[in-house]
Design an enzyme around this catalytic site. Structure first.
Site, PDB file in Angstrom:
ATOM      1  N   HIS A 262     -93.543 -84.970 -18.026  1.00  0.00           N
ATOM      2  CA  HIS A 262     -92.192 -85.119 -17.467  1.00  0.00           C
ATOM      3  C   HIS A 262     -91.377 -83.833 -17.677  1.00  0.00           C
ATOM      4  CE1 HIS A 262     -88.527 -87.596 -16.536  1.00  0.00           C
ATOM      5  NE2 HIS A 262     -87.958 -86.654 -17.249  1.00  0.00           N
ATOM      6  N   GLU A 263     -91.340 -83.371 -18.912  1.00  0.00           N
ATOM      7  CA  GLU A 263     -90.520 -82.181 -19.200  1.00  0.00           C
ATOM      8  C   GLU A 263     -91.110 -80.927 -18.552  1.00  0.00           C
ATOM      9  OE1 GLU A 263     -87.683 -82.837 -20.171  1.00  0.00           O
ATOM     10  OE2 GLU A 263     -87.992 -84.809 -21.079  1.00  0.00           O
ATOM     11  N   HIS A 266     -89.701 -80.736 -15.140  1.00  0.00           N
ATOM     12  CA  HIS A 266     -88.376 -80.093 -15.165  1.00  0.00           C
ATOM     13  C   HIS A 266     -88.534 -78.577 -15.329  1.00  0.00           C
ATOM     14  CE1 HIS A 266     -85.706 -83.540 -15.170  1.00  0.00           C
ATOM     15  NE2 HIS A 266     -86.228 -84.071 -16.250  1.00  0.00           N
ATOM     16  N   GLU A 292     -84.588 -84.617 -11.562  1.00  0.00           N
ATOM     17  CA  GLU A 292     -85.397 -85.753 -12.031  1.00  0.00           C
ATOM     18  C   GLU A 292     -86.540 -86.050 -11.058  1.00  0.00           C
ATOM     19  OE1 GLU A 292     -84.913 -86.700 -14.980  1.00  0.00           O
ATOM     20  OE2 GLU A 292     -85.952 -88.610 -15.201  1.00  0.00           O
TER      21      GLU A 292
HETATM   22 ZN    ZN Z   1     -85.913 -86.043 -16.944  1.00  0.00          ZN
END
Ligand code: ZN
Length: 501
Positions: A262-263, A266, A292
């Protein structure tokens, strides 16, 4: 370059430098700083943030902005024009907020967070009540500073998802809710064994897997760092210094693995922003929803895909020891796509996640607009978890007190999480059209094609375009629910071996 525009750019570059310094202080606070550093660190961050803010809202910035606007030669698509459009909008909004109110918002948010930590620990909503009331009062005063928004909530939402309104979100969320409720009910009629995810795995073994996977995604050892933290986040100081974080649970390895994916999603956004946009307000992700979309696309659409589970399973077998020696990709695919209504948003599966957000969006509007009192909030929260997710909330600590956002004054923020899922669904569908063998690439562990596609279409533009403008260019329309729901039905139907319609 025209003189006023040049001077404006220099001023904005200094402001970005200060913002980077502030972000570095925050990164350090959440990864390296010893606990006793907190008190003075808050002062240091506050001072840097105040200087940055004062530079931005000053009359001198306004004068340079006017001068730069006069120097524009009518080409609305140049980076100068797009920069000036963005800065004009931010400057007009920021200068309408009295300095005292801005300072009070920051102070109340900080105080609220401290009280929330204890209130959650002690399951004591009453202790938190006056702080939430104060944050709501300040949020109303903040919204009152503007007359261009139809309802107060829109002024808040605009800070996180520029130009989007509560009315637009409501239309999308009503459609999302209507799709998700029967989907979740159908999934609940089938059982999926998720126990393999809870076998004990030492953090050291998990680290080796995470290092391999983030490198496959594009983590570059010369330009990135991965550190441990309590609440994972990603940040960057320009596209060649990206910081991601994760946390480790020896009884639930998906926490670290999918958290890191997830990170990294980003981080890839930040790393892909064009070098020519650095040290300018154009040099960051456009909206929280767009940001997101990148994290959730990598975490869920790639990371929990059938093809990528085929990449993960043999590496897990090799790195995690004998318990996993016979791990079948199919078993992993089913386990990581298990749908089950649960209490905690950050632990929710992809299908139920959206309903956690819809509940928060509805309640925070009712609170802000005075239709619901803070005293009535826990009861309303529990009722909606019963109605939408079919579960009973045993304690406020695992209910209304679970998230930090409202305590920190972040009202209007939650919708961006679900908007991110929708945008990810749109980009995922489009990527499959343009990269015909995308699924095969992912199944072979080749992620460079998708990364390059996202960089070309989304990342490199930074904040040049609004979310709707960017989506118009890439998928030919604004944020929509349907692609995300179609993706979810397709994948869950596959994982459960049933047709979900
Ligand atoms: Zn996030």
């Amino acid at each position: 370059m025209a003189q006023q525009t040049q001077q404006l750019r220099e001023r904005l570059a200094q402001i970005e430098d200060l913002n980077a310094a502030s972000a570095l202080l925050e990164w350090d606070q959440q990864t390296k700083m010893p606990p006793r550093g907190a008190e003075l660190r808050a002062e240091a961050i506050g001072t840097v943030a105040r200087i940055s803010h004062e530079l931005f809202v000053s009359g001198e910035t306004g004068r340079l902005l006017e001068g730069a606007e006069a120097e524009l030669d009518g080409d609305g698509e140049s980076d100068d024009a797009l920069l000036i459009r963005l800065v004009r909008r931010k400057w007009d909004k920021a200068t309408k907020v009295p300095t005292d109110l801005a300072a009070e918002l920051a102070r109340a948010g900080s105080a609220g967070q401290e009280v929330w930590v204890a209130a959650r620990r002690d399951n004591d909503f009453a202790a938190f009540t006056p702080y939430l009331e104060r944050n709501l009062e300040l949020a109303r005063r903040y919204a009152d500073c503007f007359d261009e928004f139809a309802v107060p909530y829109d002024a808040l939402l605009d800070d996180y998802q520029p130009r989007m309104t509560a009315a637009q979100v409501t239309v999308l969320f009503d459609e999302l809710k209507a799709e998700l409720v029967p989907l979740i009910a159908e999934a609940a009629r089938h059982t999926v064994d998720g126990s393999l995810l809870h076998a004990e795995v030492p953090a050291a073994a998990q680290r080796r897997l995470v290092d391999e996977i983030v490198e496959l995604m594009g983590f570059d050892r010369e330009g990135w760092r991965l550190d441990d933290t309590v609440h994972p986040f990603a940040t960057s100081f320009g596209s060649s210094d990206v910081r991601i974080t994760t946390r480790w649970d020896e009884r639930y390895f998906p926490m670290a693995l999918y958290g890191a994916m997830h990170e990294t999603g980003h981080g890839l956004y930040e790393a892909g922003i064009g070098k020519e946009l650095q040290r300018s307000p154009l040099g960051q992700g456009e909206s929280l929803g767009m940001h997101e979309s990148q994290s959730r696309l990598w975490e869920n659409m790639v990371g929990r895909s059938r093809g990528f589970c085929g990449v993960l399973a043999p590496r897990i077998s090799e790195l995690f020891g004998s318990d996993f020696a016979a791990l079948e990709p199919e078993a992993l695919f089913r386990a990581v796509n298990r749908v089950s209504p649960s209490l905690i948003r950050v632990e929710a599966d992809e299908a139920t996640y959206g309903l956690h957000i819809v509940i928060r969006f509805e309640l925070e509007q009712e609170l802000l607009h005075g239709k619901l009192s803070v005293a009535e909030l826990p009861e309303a929260w529990n009722q909606r978890y019963h109605d939408y997710l079919g579960i009973e909330v045993p304690t406020d600590a695992d209910g209304v007190l679970q998230d930090v956002h409202w305590s920190a004054g972040l009202i209007g923020y939650f919708p961006t999480y679900a908007l991110g899922n929708m945008i990810a669904g749109q980009l995922w569908a489009r990527a499959h059209v343009e990269l015909a063998d995308l699924d095969e690439q992912i199944a072979a562990g080749e992620l460079g094609g998708l990364r390059a596609w996202l960089r070309e279409n989304i990342h490199r533009h930074g904040s040049r375009y609004t979310t709707d403008e960017l989506l118009e260019r890439v998928v030919g329309g604004p944020i929509a629910v349907e692609p995300f729901v179609a993706y979810l039905k397709d994948k869950l139907g596959d994982a459960y071996g049933v047709a979900l319609t």
